[in-house]
Design a protein around this motif. Structure first.
Motif, short mmCIF file in Angstrom:
data_model
loop_
_atom_site.label_atom_id
_atom_site.label_comp_id
_atom_site.label_asym_id
_atom_site.label_seq_id
_atom_site.Cartn_x
_atom_site.Cartn_y
_atom_site.Cartn_z
N ILE A 1 -34.68 -10.64 3.13
CA ILE A 1 -35.38 -11.17 4.30
C ILE A 1 -36.77 -10.54 4.42
CG2 ILE A 1 -35.36 -11.29 6.83
CD1 ILE A 1 -32.25 -11.29 6.61
N ALA A 2 -36.84 -9.23 4.23
CA ALA A 2 -38.12 -8.53 4.34
C ALA A 2 -39.11 -8.99 3.28
CB ALA A 2 -37.90 -7.02 4.24
N ILE A 3 -38.63 -9.17 2.05
CA ILE A 3 -39.52 -9.63 0.98
C ILE A 3 -39.95 -11.07 1.23
CG2 ILE A 3 -39.72 -10.08 -1.50
CD1 ILE A 3 -37.75 -7.74 -1.92
N ALA A 4 -39.08 -11.88 1.82
CA ALA A 4 -39.45 -13.25 2.19
C ALA A 4 -40.61 -13.23 3.18
CB ALA A 4 -38.25 -13.98 2.79
N VAL A 5 -40.53 -12.36 4.17
CA VAL A 5 -41.61 -12.23 5.16
C VAL A 5 -42.91 -11.83 4.47
CG1 VAL A 5 -42.43 -10.85 7.11
CG2 VAL A 5 -40.09 -11.72 7.10
N GLU A 6 -42.81 -10.91 3.53
CA GLU A 6 -44.02 -10.48 2.81
C GLU A 6 -44.58 -11.61 1.96
OE1 GLU A 6 -46.85 -7.38 1.91
OE2 GLU A 6 -45.46 -7.86 3.53
N CYS A 7 -43.72 -12.42 1.38
CA CYS A 7 -44.19 -13.60 0.62
C CYS A 7 -44.98 -14.54 1.52
CB CYS A 7 -43.00 -14.34 0.01
SG CYS A 7 -42.24 -13.53 -1.40
N PHE A 8 -44.44 -14.83 2.71
CA PHE A 8 -45.14 -15.71 3.64
C PHE A 8 -46.51 -15.12 4.01
CE2 PHE A 8 -40.66 -16.88 5.27
CZ PHE A 8 -40.56 -17.93 4.36
N LEU B 1 -40.97 -19.34 -2.57
CA LEU B 1 -40.13 -18.19 -2.89
C LEU B 1 -39.58 -17.56 -1.61
CD1 LEU B 1 -38.98 -16.15 -4.90
CD2 LEU B 1 -41.17 -14.91 -4.79
N GLY B 2 -40.41 -17.49 -0.57
CA GLY B 2 -39.97 -16.93 0.70
C GLY B 2 -38.80 -17.71 1.28
N TYR B 3 -38.90 -19.04 1.27
CA TYR B 3 -37.79 -19.85 1.80
C TYR B 3 -36.54 -19.73 0.92
CZ TYR B 3 -40.68 -22.00 5.38
OH TYR B 3 -41.46 -22.20 6.50
N ASP B 4 -36.75 -19.60 -0.38
CA ASP B 4 -35.61 -19.43 -1.29
C ASP B 4 -34.89 -18.11 -1.00
OD1 ASP B 4 -33.99 -20.11 -3.64
OD2 ASP B 4 -35.03 -18.44 -4.59
N LEU B 5 -35.66 -17.04 -0.78
CA LEU B 5 -35.05 -15.73 -0.48
C LEU B 5 -34.28 -15.77 0.84
CD1 LEU B 5 -38.02 -13.43 -1.57
CD2 LEU B 5 -35.72 -13.40 -2.55
N LEU B 6 -34.85 -16.42 1.85
CA LEU B 6 -34.15 -16.53 3.13
C LEU B 6 -32.84 -17.30 2.98
CD1 LEU B 6 -36.78 -17.26 5.94
CD2 LEU B 6 -35.51 -15.15 5.51
N SER B 7 -32.92 -18.43 2.28
CA SER B 7 -31.74 -19.30 2.18
C SER B 7 -30.62 -18.66 1.36
CB SER B 7 -32.13 -20.64 1.56
OG SER B 7 -32.57 -20.48 0.22
N LEU C 1 -29.74 -20.69 8.89
CA LEU C 1 -30.42 -21.88 9.41
C LEU C 1 -31.39 -21.49 10.52
CD1 LEU C 1 -30.84 -24.92 9.64
CD2 LEU C 1 -28.85 -25.02 11.16
N LYS C 2 -30.97 -20.62 11.41
CA LYS C 2 -31.83 -20.17 12.51
C LYS C 2 -33.06 -19.46 11.96
CE LYS C 2 -32.77 -19.23 16.88
NZ LYS C 2 -33.20 -20.28 17.81
N MET C 3 -32.88 -18.63 10.93
CA MET C 3 -34.01 -17.93 10.33
C MET C 3 -34.98 -18.90 9.68
SD MET C 3 -32.33 -14.51 8.64
CE MET C 3 -31.76 -13.17 9.69
N LEU C 4 -34.45 -19.89 8.99
CA LEU C 4 -35.30 -20.90 8.35
C LEU C 4 -36.10 -21.68 9.40
CD1 LEU C 4 -32.85 -22.24 5.62
CD2 LEU C 4 -34.94 -20.90 5.21
N GLN C 5 -35.46 -21.98 10.52
CA GLN C 5 -36.15 -22.69 11.60
C GLN C 5 -37.28 -21.85 12.18
OE1 GLN C 5 -32.72 -23.49 14.07
NE2 GLN C 5 -32.53 -25.60 13.32
N ILE C 6 -37.02 -20.57 12.38
CA ILE C 6 -38.06 -19.67 12.91
C ILE C 6 -39.22 -19.56 11.93
CG2 ILE C 6 -38.56 -17.24 13.41
CD1 ILE C 6 -35.80 -17.09 14.73
N ALA C 7 -38.90 -19.39 10.65
CA ALA C 7 -39.95 -19.28 9.63
C ALA C 7 -40.78 -20.55 9.56
CB ALA C 7 -39.34 -18.96 8.27
N ALA C 8 -40.12 -21.70 9.61
CA ALA C 8 -40.83 -22.98 9.53
C ALA C 8 -41.72 -23.18 10.75
CB ALA C 8 -39.83 -24.13 9.40
N LYS C 9 -41.21 -22.86 11.95
CA LYS C 9 -42.00 -23.00 13.17
C LYS C 9 -43.19 -22.07 13.15
CE LYS C 9 -43.12 -24.37 17.27
NZ LYS C 9 -43.80 -25.69 17.42
#
Length: 234
Positions: free
Chosen positions: A22-29, A71-77, A87-95
């Motif tokens: 999750i943390a690396i996904a955030v860094e990717c974004f 890559l960030g979305y792949d790591l989260l999923s 799903l909630k995390m993906l929604q927050i990231a997308a928003k």
């Protein structure tokens, strides 16, 4: 760092594997947004080196930024948490992603067609273009620690103010760098304050200068308006 710190503040555990993803996904974004931001701002440097697009060209930089988003979305999923939480995390990231782009779009639109800029409008742009980078980091860490909705709402509001504060500090630092023209081409705190607090003649001059209807030789006068004692105090 913010994601892990939030998780540990709420859960007091070590750093499990799912949190690392999750943390690396955030860094990717975040890194993707910086790569694209440098292109949009024509910023020459990042981390005291030439920006990626300056070293390898815009096509490569765009591709790297797009790759990091995917890559960030792949790591989260694939982080390993339950499907409902993922799903909630993906929604927050997308928003957060779309809100950030909307804020950046507001800035680009203003730069395309320079017009009067109120302080209220500027702070709204600041909130949209910067707060999502903080909120996605904090909220994903909180969700991973099973935080309540109340805590998530507090962290969201905190992110809004933190994003605005960050941009204000960024504008102040940019204004102090000799030869830095960002404060003369972006919707900055100094521009908004000058347009709200200077006389009609100076406001008209500043808008014409920012619209490039006046020669760059007038840059010194424009800087004088933006960096006046009254504006600095405000």
């Amino acid at each position: 760092m913010l994601t892990v710190a939030t998780f540990q503040a709420l859960d007091k555990k070590e750093c499990p594997d799912f949190l690392k993803k999750i943390a690396i996904a955030v860094e990717c974004f975040h890194k993707a947004s910086l790569i694209h931001d440098d292109i949009e701002d024509q910023e020459e440097h990042r981390y005291e080196e030439f920006a990626l697009y300056r070293r390898h060209g815009i096509p490569v930089a765009l591709n790297v930024g797009d790759y990091l988003i995917g890559l960030g979305y792949d790591l989260l999923s694939s982080c390993g948490l339950c499907s409902e939480k993922v799903l909630k995390m993906l929604q927050i990231a997308a928003k957060s992603h779309t809100t950030l782009c909307e804020g950046q779009g507001e800035e680009l639109a203003w730069r395309e067609k320079i017009s009067y800029l109120s302080l209220e409008k500027l702070l709204s742009i600041f909130q949209e273009k910067t707060a999502p980078a903080f909120s996605v980091a904090l909220l994903l860490g909180a969700l991973a620690a099973n935080a309540s909705e109340e805590i998530c709402q507090i962290l969201k509001k905190y992110s809004d103010f933190l994003g605005i504060a960050y941009q204000i500090q960024d504008d102040i630092e940019d204004s102090r760098q000799e030869g830095n023209l960002l404060s003369l081409s972006h919707p900055s705190l100094f521009v908004a304050l000058a347009l709200e607090n200077r006389g009609e003649e100076e406001r008209a001059f500043l808008l014409d200068f920012l619209s490039k209807k006046i020669s760059d030789k007038e840059e010194e006068r424009a800087r004088g308006i933006l960096q006046s004692k009254k504006i600095q105090e405000k």
